[in-house]
Design a protein around this motif. Structure first.
Motif, PDB file in Angstrom:
ATOM      1  N   GLN A 287      24.657 -29.286  21.936  1.00 55.27           N
ATOM      2  CA  GLN A 287      25.597 -29.617  20.873  1.00 55.27           C
ATOM      3  C   GLN A 287      25.065 -29.018  19.581  1.00 55.27           C
ATOM      4  O   GLN A 287      23.852 -28.878  19.412  1.00 55.27           O
ATOM      5  CB  GLN A 287      25.761 -31.133  20.744  1.00 55.27           C
ATOM      6  CG  GLN A 287      26.495 -31.766  21.915  1.00 55.27           C
ATOM      7  CD  GLN A 287      26.850 -33.218  21.678  1.00 55.27           C
ATOM      8  OE1 GLN A 287      26.325 -33.862  20.775  1.00 55.27           O
ATOM      9  NE2 GLN A 287      27.744 -33.746  22.490  1.00 55.27           N
ATOM     10  N   GLU A 328      27.275 -31.242  30.388  1.00 54.44           N
ATOM     11  CA  GLU A 328      28.532 -31.598  31.028  1.00 54.44           C
ATOM     12  C   GLU A 328      29.365 -30.331  31.196  1.00 54.44           C
ATOM     13  O   GLU A 328      29.948 -29.823  30.227  1.00 54.44           O
ATOM     14  CB  GLU A 328      29.283 -32.632  30.181  1.00 54.44           C
ATOM     15  CG  GLU A 328      28.505 -33.931  29.990  1.00 54.44           C
ATOM     16  CD  GLU A 328      29.236 -34.916  29.097  1.00 54.44           C
ATOM     17  OE1 GLU A 328      30.247 -35.475  29.552  1.00 54.44           O
ATOM     18  OE2 GLU A 328      28.792 -35.106  27.947  1.00 54.44           O
ATOM     19  N   GLN A 330      32.214 -29.676  32.241  1.00 48.12           N
ATOM     20  CA  GLN A 330      33.640 -29.736  31.890  1.00 48.12           C
ATOM     21  C   GLN A 330      33.872 -29.888  30.385  1.00 48.12           C
ATOM     22  O   GLN A 330      35.024 -29.907  29.946  1.00 48.12           O
ATOM     23  CB  GLN A 330      34.298 -30.913  32.629  1.00 48.12           C
ATOM     24  CG  GLN A 330      34.070 -30.928  34.131  1.00 48.12           C
ATOM     25  CD  GLN A 330      34.447 -29.618  34.791  1.00 48.12           C
ATOM     26  OE1 GLN A 330      35.485 -29.033  34.465  1.00 48.12           O
ATOM     27  NE2 GLN A 330      33.616 -29.145  35.706  1.00 48.12           N
ATOM     28  N   ASP A 331      32.805 -30.006  29.625  1.00 49.51           N
ATOM     29  CA  ASP A 331      32.909 -30.171  28.177  1.00 49.51           C
ATOM     30  C   ASP A 331      32.951 -28.790  27.528  1.00 49.51           C
ATOM     31  O   ASP A 331      31.945 -28.079  27.490  1.00 49.51           O
ATOM     32  CB  ASP A 331      31.716 -30.982  27.670  1.00 49.51           C
ATOM     33  CG  ASP A 331      31.828 -31.345  26.192  1.00 49.51           C
ATOM     34  OD1 ASP A 331      32.163 -30.450  25.394  1.00 49.51           O
ATOM     35  OD2 ASP A 331      31.564 -32.513  25.848  1.00 49.51           O
ATOM     36  N   ALA A 332      34.125 -28.412  26.996  1.00 46.87           N
ATOM     37  CA  ALA A 332      34.307 -27.066  26.447  1.00 46.87           C
ATOM     38  C   ALA A 332      33.334 -26.742  25.311  1.00 46.87           C
ATOM     39  O   ALA A 332      32.736 -25.659  25.293  1.00 46.87           O
ATOM     40  CB  ALA A 332      35.757 -26.869  25.996  1.00 46.87           C
ATOM     41  N   PRO A 333      33.149 -27.633  24.321  1.00 45.99           N
ATOM     42  CA  PRO A 333      32.195 -27.324  23.251  1.00 45.99           C
ATOM     43  C   PRO A 333      30.770 -27.111  23.785  1.00 45.99           C
ATOM     44  O   PRO A 333      30.050 -26.229  23.297  1.00 45.99           O
ATOM     45  CB  PRO A 333      32.274 -28.556  22.338  1.00 45.99           C
ATOM     46  CG  PRO A 333      33.635 -29.112  22.560  1.00 45.99           C
ATOM     47  CD  PRO A 333      33.897 -28.883  24.013  1.00 45.99           C
ATOM     48  N   GLN A 334      30.350 -27.909  24.774  1.00 44.32           N
ATOM     49  CA  GLN A 334      29.008 -27.735  25.331  1.00 44.32           C
ATOM     50  C   GLN A 334      28.874 -26.389  26.042  1.00 44.32           C
ATOM     51  O   GLN A 334      27.836 -25.726  25.935  1.00 44.32           O
ATOM     52  CB  GLN A 334      28.673 -28.871  26.304  1.00 44.32           C
ATOM     53  CG  GLN A 334      28.346 -30.185  25.633  1.00 44.32           C
ATOM     54  CD  GLN A 334      27.607 -31.134  26.560  1.00 44.32           C
ATOM     55  OE1 GLN A 334      26.969 -30.731  27.516  1.00 44.32           O
ATOM     56  NE2 GLN A 334      27.691 -32.425  26.259  1.00 44.32           N
ATOM     57  N   THR A 335      29.900 -25.987  26.772  1.00 42.04           N
ATOM     58  CA  THR A 335      29.818 -24.697  27.469  1.00 42.04           C
ATOM     59  C   THR A 335      29.748 -23.544  26.465  1.00 42.04           C
ATOM     60  O   THR A 335      29.092 -22.532  26.721  1.00 42.04           O
ATOM     61  CB  THR A 335      31.026 -24.500  28.406  1.00 42.04           C
ATOM     62  OG1 THR A 335      32.244 -24.600  27.667  1.00 42.04           O
ATOM     63  CG2 THR A 335      31.021 -25.545  29.508  1.00 42.04           C
ATOM     64  N   LYS A 356      24.293 -33.875  33.174  1.00 43.54           N
ATOM     65  CA  LYS A 356      24.386 -35.300  32.855  1.00 43.54           C
ATOM     66  C   LYS A 356      24.916 -36.044  34.067  1.00 43.54           C
ATOM     67  O   LYS A 356      25.889 -35.626  34.700  1.00 43.54           O
ATOM     68  CB  LYS A 356      25.319 -35.515  31.657  1.00 43.54           C
ATOM     69  CG  LYS A 356      25.412 -36.964  31.210  1.00 43.54           C
ATOM     70  CD  LYS A 356      26.292 -37.121  29.980  1.00 43.54           C
ATOM     71  CE  LYS A 356      26.354 -38.570  29.525  1.00 43.54           C
ATOM     72  NZ  LYS A 356      27.192 -38.734  28.317  1.00 43.54           N
TER      73      LYS A 356
END
Length: 409
Positions: A287, A328, A330-335, A356
């Motif tokens: 993040q 995660e 599926q988390d767009a910002p994390q990818t 996670k």
């Protein structure tokens, strides 16, 4: 009402701030002790679960049928057999069988079963670090140390964090089980109370994994080092940043790997741990706030290590890697953050992230790791996904170690 007057404990008595905090600390400490005694009766000592024959065979790199034949022939320790015929092994028994396999032929190299350091291979000292708390350092350290012990390495875990979460995960309560002069500080202090590191190392319930526990006593190093630097102790009794390395050197023949859980700040303890390390793993939650914090950590580390180098310190790492934690997919910002880090640092970002998982969190509720709890204790799909992620990360670190040793197998 003033701020001080507003501070009170649950019983309704108005106290000074220090008294209130002290009362809360005692209440919490006693409750944690009670919970520990409930979870691990009657002595509060943790024990490791037994491994099925399939798990044991997989750890040793043999087939279940081979292990069954050894049992029927009376070779090695005999497993516990349940009423339904399942064979269960302790980790100690698995390591005994490894020794038997290594001493026999069975068409394979003995080194396939015993991965200990070979002549000419240096001790691997892995520093797990980051400037920011909550990045998964302790979780990574505990699982990595246990994974390597499960593979048959001789592992020493060093809790360099005064909060001592690694110690708690490995079955040692910092509040009650660690007395004065029983942490790493005992081996790196500047006065006549200094002890050999071997005297503060304690075995754990994990066969092959020893621990140097931590607690708040470690903060003494942060307080005594400035004084030592001003009164000349650094030349008389060893430069401060070399003290952890010197202490570890005294027990290096007993281990293949040392895993250091560094504090979440860049003080004398962390700097000494980094100077003792042969490799560094920086945990980072993908993040932007965490990445910004890591940027500051890296800049400060560069400046401080440059000073160490100018003072004669040796800083030669086998590898530096960034490990994405609590990831995660599926988390767009994390990818996006993960992609940014991979673009910037390329191969220095580990291929496998620490995904996670509720399974890791659930295990942590009882001060356990995923390697300690059986598959039957969690939802199987959740457990399997978490184990796949953990094993991939830790196997990647093992591969980096082997590459540093120059091993081809």
């Amino acid at each position: 009402m003033s701020v001080t007057e507003a501070v009170s404990v649950n019983v309704g008595t108005t106290l000074a701030a220090d008294e209130a905090i002290g009362a809360h600390a005692e209440l919490l400490s006693s409750q944690l002790q009670a919970m520990s005694e409930m979870l691990f009766p009657p002595t509060s000592h943790k024990t490791l679960r037994l491994f099925t024959s399939g798990e044991a065979a997989k750890l040793m790199g043999i087939s279940d049928s081979t292990l069954r034949k050894m049992t029927l022939a009376g070779e090695g320790p005999q497993p516990k057999t349940t009423t339904n015929g399942r064979r269960l092994y302790t980790l100690g028994q698995i390591n005994e069988i490894r020794q038997i396999l290594a001493s026999g032929t069975r068409g394979r190299d003995a080194r396939d079963f015993i991965p200990h350091r070979r002549p000419g291979e240096h001790l691997q000292v892995l520093a797990i670090t980051n400037f920011k708390g909550g990045s998964g350092k302790t979780t990574t350290s505990a699982h990595l140390a246990q994974f390597l012990a499960l593979q048959g390495y001789r592992v020493l875990a060093v809790d360099l964090d005064p909060q001592a979460s690694l110690s708690a995960l490995l079955g040692v309560l910092p509040e009650t089980d660690v007395r004065a002069n029983e942490t790493l500080y005992a081996a790196i202090r500047y006065d006549e109370l200094r002890r050999p590191l071997s005297e503060v190392i304690r075995p754990t319930y994990f066969d092959g994994l020893d621990l140097v526990p931590g607690n708040l006593e470690l903060m003494e190093f942060e307080h005594t080092t400035p004084k030592a630097l001003t009164d000349g102790s650094k030349t008389r009794d060893g430069i401060f940043f070399a003290r952890v390395a010197t202490a570890i050197d005294t027990v290096s023949d007993n281990y293949d790997v040392v895993v250091i859980d560094c504090p979440p700040q860049l003080g004398f303890l962390t700097l000494s741990g980094l100077c003792a390390a042969t490799s560094m793993i920086v945990t980072v939650h993908p993040q932007m706030l965490d990445v910004s914090s890591m940027s500051q950590f890296l800049l400060m580390t560069r400046d401080l290590l440059s000073v160490v180098r100018e003072a004669g310190g040796r800083l030669e790492y086998d590898f530096i890697r960034y490990l994405l934690t609590r990831f995660e997919p599926q988390d767009a910002p994390q990818t996006k953050v993960a992609a940014l880090l991979r673009n910037l640092f390329d191969d220095h970002v580990m291929t496998n992230p620490m995904v996670k998982s509720a399974a890791v969190s659930d295990a942590g509720l009882t001060k356990q790791t995923l390697y300690e709890i059986g598959r039957e204790n969690l939802t199987r799909a959740t457990y399997d996904r978490a184990m796949e992620s953990l094993d991939a990360v830790n196997a990647e670190v093992e591969g980096l170690m082997k590459a540093a040793w120059g091993r081809t197998r």
